[in-house]
Design an enzyme around this catalytic site. Sequence first.
Site, PDB file in Angstrom:
ATOM      1  N   SER A  33      49.272  12.816  29.218  1.00 55.34           N
ATOM      2  CA  SER A  33      49.706  14.141  29.087  1.00 55.34           C
ATOM      3  C   SER A  33      51.705  14.594  30.027  1.00 55.34           C
ATOM      4  O   SER A  33      52.129  15.211  28.658  1.00 55.34           O
ATOM      5  CB  SER A  33      49.045  15.726  29.272  1.00 55.34           C
ATOM      6  OG  SER A  33      48.797  15.183  30.961  1.00 55.34           O
ATOM      7  N   THR A  34      51.391  14.146  29.964  1.00 51.89           N
ATOM      8  CA  THR A  34      53.069  14.780  31.336  1.00 51.89           C
ATOM      9  C   THR A  34      54.003  13.660  30.549  1.00 51.89           C
ATOM     10  O   THR A  34      54.844  14.205  30.921  1.00 51.89           O
ATOM     11  CB  THR A  34      52.891  14.495  32.863  1.00 51.89           C
ATOM     12  OG1 THR A  34      51.500  15.256  33.169  1.00 51.89           O
ATOM     13  CG2 THR A  34      54.020  15.015  33.859  1.00 51.89           C
ATOM     14  N   ASP A  87      55.556   6.881  34.476  1.00 50.31           N
ATOM     15  CA  ASP A  87      53.854   7.139  34.048  1.00 50.31           C
ATOM     16  C   ASP A  87      54.057   8.416  34.791  1.00 50.31           C
ATOM     17  O   ASP A  87      54.030   8.337  35.771  1.00 50.31           O
ATOM     18  CB  ASP A  87      53.361   5.814  34.136  1.00 50.31           C
ATOM     19  CG  ASP A  87      52.447   5.797  33.343  1.00 50.31           C
ATOM     20  OD1 ASP A  87      51.649   7.082  32.568  1.00 50.31           O
ATOM     21  OD2 ASP A  87      51.607   4.592  33.241  1.00 50.31           O
ATOM     22  N   GLY A  88      52.452   8.718  34.330  1.00 50.98           N
ATOM     23  CA  GLY A  88      51.901   9.816  34.365  1.00 50.98           C
ATOM     24  C   GLY A  88      50.508   9.561  35.597  1.00 50.98           C
ATOM     25  O   GLY A  88      50.884   8.049  36.375  1.00 50.98           O
ATOM     26  N   ALA A  89      49.904   9.994  36.648  1.00 46.07           N
ATOM     27  CA  ALA A  89      49.085   9.354  37.439  1.00 46.07           C
ATOM     28  C   ALA A  89      48.009  10.459  37.235  1.00 46.07           C
ATOM     29  O   ALA A  89      48.233  11.774  37.195  1.00 46.07           O
ATOM     30  CB  ALA A  89      48.978   8.958  38.545  1.00 46.07           C
ATOM     31  N   LYS A 100      45.056   5.656  38.152  1.00 44.79           N
ATOM     32  CA  LYS A 100      45.111   6.153  36.244  1.00 44.79           C
ATOM     33  C   LYS A 100      44.389   6.065  35.976  1.00 44.79           C
ATOM     34  O   LYS A 100      43.222   4.757  36.264  1.00 44.79           O
ATOM     35  CB  LYS A 100      46.590   5.422  36.499  1.00 44.79           C
ATOM     36  CG  LYS A 100      47.460   5.903  36.783  1.00 44.79           C
ATOM     37  CD  LYS A 100      49.254   5.021  37.575  1.00 44.79           C
ATOM     38  CE  LYS A 100      49.374   4.628  36.515  1.00 44.79           C
ATOM     39  NZ  LYS A 100      49.424   5.597  34.724  1.00 44.79           N
ATOM     40  N   GLY A 102      43.352   8.065  32.519  1.00 48.41           N
ATOM     41  CA  GLY A 102      42.022   8.853  32.153  1.00 48.41           C
ATOM     42  C   GLY A 102      42.369   9.442  31.079  1.00 48.41           C
ATOM     43  O   GLY A 102      41.727   9.195  30.577  1.00 48.41           O
ATOM     44  N   GLU A 109      48.853  -0.034  31.692  1.00 44.50           N
ATOM     45  CA  GLU A 109      50.026   0.637  32.192  1.00 44.50           C
ATOM     46  C   GLU A 109      50.134   0.075  33.357  1.00 44.50           C
ATOM     47  O   GLU A 109      51.266  -0.757  34.172  1.00 44.50           O
ATOM     48  CB  GLU A 109      48.824   1.931  32.902  1.00 44.50           C
ATOM     49  CG  GLU A 109      49.423   2.579  31.739  1.00 44.50           C
ATOM     50  CD  GLU A 109      48.251   4.164  31.945  1.00 44.50           C
ATOM     51  OE1 GLU A 109      48.585   5.312  31.961  1.00 44.50           O
ATOM     52  OE2 GLU A 109      47.148   4.025  32.688  1.00 44.50           O
ATOM     53  N   LYS A 127      48.093  17.066  41.214  1.00 44.84           N
ATOM     54  CA  LYS A 127      47.994  15.928  41.518  1.00 44.84           C
ATOM     55  C   LYS A 127      47.501  15.105  42.524  1.00 44.84           C
ATOM     56  O   LYS A 127      47.396  13.973  42.521  1.00 44.84           O
ATOM     57  CB  LYS A 127      48.072  15.371  39.989  1.00 44.84           C
ATOM     58  CG  LYS A 127      48.611  15.432  38.640  1.00 44.84           C
ATOM     59  CD  LYS A 127      46.482  15.064  38.215  1.00 44.84           C
ATOM     60  CE  LYS A 127      46.382  15.685  36.962  1.00 44.84           C
ATOM     61  NZ  LYS A 127      47.093  15.479  35.491  1.00 44.84           N
TER      62      LYS A 127
END
Length: 232
Positions: A33-34, A87-89, A100, A102, A109, A127
């Site tokens: 989402s981020t 990337d997100g976390a 990571k 989710g 990734e 987070k």
Amino acid sequence: MDKAQQDALKKAAGIEAAKIVENDMTVGLGTGSTVRFLVDELGRRVQEEGLHFTGVTTSRRTQEQAEGYGIRIVNIDEVDHIDVTIDGADEVDKNFNGIKGGGAALLWEKIVAINSNRIVWIVDQSKVVDVIGAFPLPVEVIPFGVGHVIKKFEAKGYRPTLRMDADGKPVRTDENDLVVDLHLERIEHPQDLATDLITTVGVVEHGLFLNMVDTVIVGDPNGPCVMTNSNK
């Protein structure tokens, strides 16, 4: 924090991270989402500022979003290096250990991340934790024999569940594998756990990303905050 507030923080982190990308870079684009906000901002820069770079994505859904903006996307084996991956976390602690996966993209990734000169994560403040583990730890497992892998995890007290989608069917990764989530609450010895998981036959990859990230950009109500990993 409600979803609108959280999304605002994610967007702020994504916009801040997009400033890292420069012309002619090869950039790893994460999933989640981020990251969607990041790709939106990069797409704006491509269309309004003439930014040109090459992207390597960690999922097919990120690829589709990026290509929709005219961003050039190539297979990872078509490039000899990746300048930076953003990337997100799902969680990150003060020691720069993270969870990571989710979004069920942990294998791609990690492959993109380890082939990157620099790794940047973008997260909202929720987070950032003292100890990782409250977020269920994803483990990518091949379908054959998954029930036996789950039993092994149960015997070790890992509290595994097979991840299911909204229709009650097992979630499939881009490699057509399954995802087993471990409900551990706290992971006090992440390196030991990582070793145990990756040496379990049937496991393809796990969602522990340990001391890999160089920079974490945190969406904060007072403006994006940058955490730098001094051990890298």
